[in-house]
Design an enzyme around this catalytic site. Structure first.
Site, PDB file in Angstrom:
ATOM      1  N   SER A 154       0.839  -1.193   0.000  1.00 40.77           N
ATOM      2  CA  SER A 154       0.000   0.000   0.000  1.00 40.77           C
ATOM      3  C   SER A 154       0.881   1.251   0.000  1.00 40.77           C
ATOM      4  O   SER A 154       1.720   1.398  -0.888  1.00 40.77           O
ATOM      5  CB  SER A 154      -0.954  -0.057   1.192  1.00 40.77           C
ATOM      6  OG  SER A 154      -1.974   0.893   1.073  1.00 40.77           O
ATOM      7  N   ASP A 296      -9.245  -5.720  -4.933  1.00 40.23           N
ATOM      8  CA  ASP A 296      -8.448  -4.662  -4.323  1.00 40.23           C
ATOM      9  C   ASP A 296      -9.085  -3.290  -4.571  1.00 40.23           C
ATOM     10  O   ASP A 296     -10.070  -3.164  -5.296  1.00 40.23           O
ATOM     11  CB  ASP A 296      -7.027  -4.719  -4.899  1.00 40.23           C
ATOM     12  CG  ASP A 296      -5.988  -4.123  -3.983  1.00 40.23           C
ATOM     13  OD1 ASP A 296      -6.358  -3.351  -3.083  1.00 40.23           O
ATOM     14  OD2 ASP A 296      -4.804  -4.446  -4.163  1.00 40.23           O
ATOM     15  N   HIS A 323      -7.384  -5.804  -0.768  1.00 41.67           N
ATOM     16  CA  HIS A 323      -6.203  -5.014  -0.448  1.00 41.67           C
ATOM     17  C   HIS A 323      -5.272  -5.727   0.531  1.00 41.67           C
ATOM     18  O   HIS A 323      -4.063  -5.597   0.447  1.00 41.67           O
ATOM     19  CB  HIS A 323      -6.631  -3.664   0.127  1.00 41.67           C
ATOM     20  CG  HIS A 323      -5.568  -2.626   0.084  1.00 41.67           C
ATOM     21  ND1 HIS A 323      -4.851  -2.327  -1.050  1.00 41.67           N
ATOM     22  CD2 HIS A 323      -5.077  -1.814   1.053  1.00 41.67           C
ATOM     23  CE1 HIS A 323      -3.978  -1.376  -0.794  1.00 41.67           C
ATOM     24  NE2 HIS A 323      -4.085  -1.049   0.474  1.00 41.67           N
TER      25      HIS A 323
END
Length: 353
Positions: A154, A296, A323
């Site tokens: 991320s 995601d 995610h």
């Protein structure tokens, strides 16, 4: 517990993997001896692998927390957490998979996160400064091109990408996990694709709250948790989220998060708003793995595109993941990650996953 989006960005995946050639003479992976893997080579007194690293910044010296798990001379994986402002703790699931392959894990809380110092100064929340922080951590932990793998998840993927563009000569392998390399593209996808998957009435109410900047309104998270978090962050009921995720989320540095990402869950309005490395990514020659997942928070095609742009790119697609694919498509994620690291360690440049 008040929740914020712990992980600002992510890349979704496509249905195609990057296939690549392997060397006929590639060495076969061999599991290490248990005693050798857990051999503690640190100075006395022993600290269980914990080392506080002093970093120099424009505002003075601070200490950041690191912890080494295992001992591998050739496969050391430094982990960059998401957020911005989360902690290393959600990576703890890797202990159940990677040590068996002889991979050394290095946990690291970035400045302002978790166990590290928090200067409480928004001027310190800056991408170029964080890049230099990672470089100082690398030097302190004696990581180099013969052993240093860097994984950014991320926001950590932004940091890892930026670090590699400046310091790839020190890397043995790079992993960009659940992260696009263009924040404008991320914002566009959030608005044009993800938002349209909402019930129109729910989306209208979320937009109304955001327009008023009423982010502290409990209704905001009450709407986001079932309609966004449980579909695109971790695909399970929030009450059943694995404890390391909840623990990390509970320690989120909101100042760091809002400064870099902004308060909205759709798009970016902080310092990262215009970050974009789509033109520069082709400069990467270090073996690079991009990881994305079907559900995601970003464009499913973007992670495949990254793997095609770099010179030695591999792609891992997590069909059932979101995610946090290291949890909701865990077997796929961990098998692919382990195969990439051990494959590069055996002399390959690209890995078929």
């Amino acid at each position: 517990m008040k929740l914020k989006n712990l992980f600002i960005l992510g890349a979704a995946c496509v249905l195609v993997t990057i296939c690549s050639c392997t060397s006929p003479a590639a060495k076969q992976y061999e599991a290490p001896e248990l005693a050798e893997y857990f051999k503690d080579t640190t100075a006395v007194p022993k600290t269980g692998g914990v080392k506080m690293v002093t970093i120099n910044t424009p505002k003075g010296k601070f200490k950041v927390w690191t912890k080494t798990f295992g001992n591998s001379p050739t496969m050391k994986l430094l982990l960059l957490n998401g957020g911005p402002g989360a902690t290393h703790e959600y990576f703890e699931c890797m202990e159940s998979f990677l040590p068996a392959k002889g991979i050394e894990l290095i946990y690291y809380d970035q400045l302002g996160c978790g166990n590290s110092d928090n200067p409480k100064d928004t001027a310190m929340w800056d991408l170029p400064r964080y890049v230099e922080e990672v470089e100082q951590v690398r030097q302190a932990l004696h990581l180099d091109k013969d052993n240093f793998y860097l994984l950014g998840h991320s926001w950590g993927g932004i940091l890892a990408t930026e670090y590699a563009l400046k310091y790839q000569q020190h890397l043995k392998g790079l992993i960009i996990s659940n992260m696009m390399i263009s924040c404008p593209a991320y914002g566009k996808y959030a608005n044009e694709v993800l938002a349209k998957q909402f019930d129109p009435k729910v989306l209208a109410r979320i937009r109304e709250i955001e327009a008023k900047k009423d982010f502290a309104n409990p209704e905001y998270m009450q709407l986001l948790i079932p309609n966004f978090y449980e579909k695109h962050i971790v695909r399970m009921p929030q009450a059943q989220w694995p404890e390391p995720i909840s623990r990390a989320m509970g320690k989120l540095n909101e100042s760091l998060y809002v400064t870099m990402q902004g308060p909205s869950e759709f798009g970016i309005s902080g310092k990262l708003t215009n970050w974009d490395r789509t033109k520069e990514i082709a400069k990467l020659t270090v073996p690079t793995l991009s990881i994305g997942a079907q559900y995601d928070t970003m464009d499913p095609k973007h992670m495949e595109w990254i793997a095609k742009q770099v010179e030695n790119g591999s792609y891992l697609y997590c069909e059932n993941g979101s995610h946090m694919a290291m949890y909701d498509d865990q077997k796929t994620y961990m098998r692919g990650l382990g195969k990439f690291i051990t494959g590069i360690n055996n002399g390959q440049k690209k890995i078929e996953l």
